[in-house]
Scaffold this active site. Sequence first.
Site, PDB file in Angstrom:
ATOM      1  N   TYR A 245       0.825  -1.211   0.000  1.00 53.00           N
ATOM      2  CA  TYR A 245       0.000   0.000   0.000  1.00 53.00           C
ATOM      3  C   TYR A 245       0.860   1.263   0.000  1.00 53.00           C
ATOM      4  CZ  TYR A 245      -2.765   3.711   2.266  1.00 53.00           C
ATOM      5  OH  TYR A 245      -3.343   4.915   2.599  1.00 53.00           O
ATOM      6  N   LYS A 249       1.437   3.956  -3.053  1.00 54.08           N
ATOM      7  CA  LYS A 249       1.028   5.349  -2.842  1.00 54.08           C
ATOM      8  C   LYS A 249       2.227   6.267  -3.121  1.00 54.08           C
ATOM      9  CE  LYS A 249      -2.524   6.834  -1.278  1.00 54.08           C
ATOM     10  NZ  LYS A 249      -3.792   7.270  -1.928  1.00 54.08           N
TER      11      LYS A 249
HETATM   12  N1  LIG Z   1      -7.970   5.835   6.390  1.00 53.15           N
HETATM   13  C1  LIG Z   1      -6.761   6.196   6.772  1.00 53.15           C
HETATM   14  O1  LIG Z   1      -6.362   6.027   7.941  1.00 53.15           O
HETATM   15  C2  LIG Z   1      -5.850   6.875   5.792  1.00 53.15           C
HETATM   16  C3  LIG Z   1      -4.636   7.373   6.241  1.00 53.15           C
HETATM   17  C4  LIG Z   1      -3.805   8.036   5.352  1.00 53.15           C
HETATM   18  C5  LIG Z   1      -4.183   8.205   4.048  1.00 53.15           C
HETATM   19  N2  LIG Z   1      -5.358   7.694   3.617  1.00 53.15           N
HETATM   20  C6  LIG Z   1      -5.730   7.906   2.214  1.00 53.15           C
HETATM   21  O2  LIG Z   1      -6.999   8.520   2.197  1.00 53.15           O
HETATM   22  C7  LIG Z   1      -7.742   8.078   1.083  1.00 53.15           C
HETATM   23  C8  LIG Z   1      -9.081   7.570   1.545  1.00 53.15           C
HETATM   24  O3  LIG Z   1      -8.898   6.538   2.494  1.00 53.15           O
HETATM   25  P1  LIG Z   1     -10.171   5.809   3.110  1.00 53.15           P
HETATM   26  O4  LIG Z   1      -9.788   5.297   4.443  1.00 53.15           O
HETATM   27  O5  LIG Z   1     -11.344   6.666   2.941  1.00 53.15           O
HETATM   28  O6  LIG Z   1     -10.261   4.561   2.122  1.00 53.15           O
HETATM   29  P2  LIG Z   1     -11.472   3.566   1.890  1.00 53.15           P
HETATM   30  O7  LIG Z   1     -12.508   3.741   2.933  1.00 53.15           O
HETATM   31  O8  LIG Z   1     -10.851   2.232   1.682  1.00 53.15           O
HETATM   32  O9  LIG Z   1     -12.071   4.072   0.497  1.00 53.15           O
HETATM   33  C9  LIG Z   1     -11.394   3.913  -0.701  1.00 53.15           C
HETATM   34  C10 LIG Z   1     -12.255   4.482  -1.782  1.00 53.15           C
HETATM   35  O10 LIG Z   1     -11.573   4.352  -3.040  1.00 53.15           O
HETATM   36  C11 LIG Z   1     -12.478   3.795  -3.974  1.00 53.15           C
HETATM   37  N3  LIG Z   1     -11.783   3.072  -5.046  1.00 53.15           N
HETATM   38  C12 LIG Z   1     -10.920   2.046  -4.900  1.00 53.15           C
HETATM   39  N4  LIG Z   1     -10.513   1.623  -6.113  1.00 53.15           N
HETATM   40  C13 LIG Z   1     -11.126   2.418  -7.032  1.00 53.15           C
HETATM   41  C14 LIG Z   1     -11.124   2.475  -8.450  1.00 53.15           C
HETATM   42  N5  LIG Z   1     -10.398   1.623  -9.154  1.00 53.15           N
HETATM   43  N6  LIG Z   1     -11.866   3.415  -9.081  1.00 53.15           N
HETATM   44  C15 LIG Z   1     -12.627   4.269  -8.354  1.00 53.15           C
HETATM   45  N7  LIG Z   1     -12.685   4.257  -7.003  1.00 53.15           N
HETATM   46  C16 LIG Z   1     -11.949   3.338  -6.355  1.00 53.15           C
HETATM   47  C17 LIG Z   1     -13.334   2.860  -3.143  1.00 53.15           C
HETATM   48  O11 LIG Z   1     -14.468   2.508  -3.860  1.00 53.15           O
HETATM   49  P3  LIG Z   1     -15.271   1.133  -3.592  1.00 53.15           P
HETATM   50  O12 LIG Z   1     -16.319   1.495  -2.589  1.00 53.15           O
HETATM   51  O13 LIG Z   1     -15.828   0.801  -4.921  1.00 53.15           O
HETATM   52  O14 LIG Z   1     -14.307   0.125  -3.093  1.00 53.15           O
HETATM   53  C18 LIG Z   1     -13.587   3.755  -1.937  1.00 53.15           C
HETATM   54  O15 LIG Z   1     -14.586   4.694  -2.248  1.00 53.15           O
HETATM   55  C19 LIG Z   1      -6.884   7.042   0.374  1.00 53.15           C
HETATM   56  O16 LIG Z   1      -6.248   7.645  -0.703  1.00 53.15           O
HETATM   57  C20 LIG Z   1      -5.874   6.633   1.422  1.00 53.15           C
HETATM   58  O17 LIG Z   1      -4.658   6.254   0.834  1.00 53.15           O
HETATM   59  C21 LIG Z   1      -6.215   7.037   4.452  1.00 53.15           C
END
Ligand SMILES: NC(=O)c1ccc[n+]([C@@H]2O[C@H](COP(=O)([O-])OP(=O)(O)OC[C@H]3O[C@@H](n4cnc5c(N)ncnc54)[C@H](OP(=O)(O)O)[C@@H]3O)[C@@H](O)[C@H]2O)c1
Length: 499
Positions: A245, A249
Amino acid sequence: MKTAMDSMDAARIIGYFKGKSILITGSTGFLGKILVEKILRVQPDVNKIYLLVRAIDAPSAKQRVQQEVIGTELFGLLRENHGEGFQQFIEERIVPLAGDIIYENLGLEAPRLEELAKEIDVIVNIAATTNFYERYDVSLDVNVLGVKHLCHFAMQCAKLKMFMHVSTAFVSSDREGLIQEKPIKPGESLCEGTFLDIDAELRLVREVKKELSASDSLDVHKMGRKAMKELGLQRARHFGWSNTYVFTKAMGEILLGQLRVDIPVVIMRPSIITSVRADPLPGWMQGTRTIDTFIIGYAKQNLSCFLADLNLVMDVIPGDMVVNAMIVAMVAHSEERGAQVVYHATSSLRNPATYSVLYESGWRHFTENPRVGKNGEVIPTRGMYFFTTIARFHFYMILTYKLPLEILHLVNLLLCGLFSRLYNDLNRKYKFVMHLVDVYGPFAFFKGCFDDMNLERLRMTMAMKTTEDRMFNFDPKTIDWDDYFCRIHIPGVLKYVCK
Ligand SMILES: NC(=O)c1ccc[n+]([C@@H]2O[C@H](COP(=O)([O-])OP(=O)(O)OC[C@H]3O[C@@H](n4cnc5c(N)ncnc54)[C@H](OP(=O)(O)O)[C@@H]3O)[C@@H](O)[C@H]2O)c1
């Protein structure tokens, strides 16, 4: 036109989104929803918010947005504000798009793409696969090529003012010391003597896939999946990253830097995102982060030990603060041609929270709100044992599980396989736990500290005089961690994740 360092107040921030058309990816996820809700709430006169979601067709996309975004508890306040007109308001503002960022055309028909290119003012890429042990091909498709495809689309957008890309602070992997908000240079790797060539990685995956599909094994699909997962970990570690991951990224960021022509780009790197702290719904969250496994295990009392050094700082940041930082950064850098700014939305430097704060808050929470058994009896809260190093954990696992397993293996051989099923089952579970520790362990002992000088500079431009100004607060110094964990986050995990 105002510049980034001009003063920022609620009126300027809210005014910015008036009449704008915004394309957002990842809205069905945790962070994406918080952003969509906030924009709609603070600026009802936003023109359109296009939500690109994975779906087979338009009705399915609409259904996903309705059920997984608008229909969630997070939108309760907005629903209340609009009363009976809520659905009409949503239909006039939100446009679901069935698409997928892994495709060059984002999975959209050419005419649709052309129309969008004329209309979009702001692109926010939140979509990602966040699985640490994802298949390498899938991770490359979403976290690397997905960024490329959106960037290519951004270049075609005639009036684009901002490309916001959400990355992660852990693109620095498990480095120690102060980690700065610096872009990653092309070729840069975390392992001395290696050069990270993204094209070579894409070629490698294509070749491995070809070899796998040429195999005459009956179980090609399963084998391919495992091989691709292992390949991701192996490549990540070869270049110094701890999992697929964070590695992909990092590559997404590199590619964004290479491709950018004249688009204002902001890269927001949050650390571990936790539940909403203030508005619209304190405690709301979705999905389980590493630290939440600990809370859930504590709540269910099925976890007697955990891997963490209580003195270490876990860098966490509430989701609404990340979204506020994103919103303010978008406004600040809008139309700043050629800009590429990196921000750490983190807390370890300004207001560090140690694992012990979380543990003690958990203890306080469960003592004040004891769990009750099936028959109404109070379940006493028991303490938890912490392994402060991975070596100690391995030693414990060998003594407690591996040795008895080896004995069972011998007995099984002597008894001509009488205990084969039991042995295989226990061995599989043992391997699974060891694998989890291998993948997630490095984060439990993360010793870095994220510098957030850039974000601090942005914070200094914030007026913070009125209640409206404070709706965009993203200062971790304003968080009382003990209170947040005990009163907001832990109840939030129990309510929205354990439900
Ligand atoms: N959560 C954390 O603690 C954290 C920390 C640091 C950074 N981030 C970053 O923040 C962002 C959001 O994280 P999150 O926790 O909200 O993630 P999440 O809940 O896993 O959501 C990921 C989203 O990306 C969509 N997605 C995945 N593959 C896709 C594709 N091929 N085309 C279009 N959409 C797609 C998913 O859609 P589906 O519903 O269809 O799967 C979902 O809406 C990410 O970029 C992550 O790297 C998160």
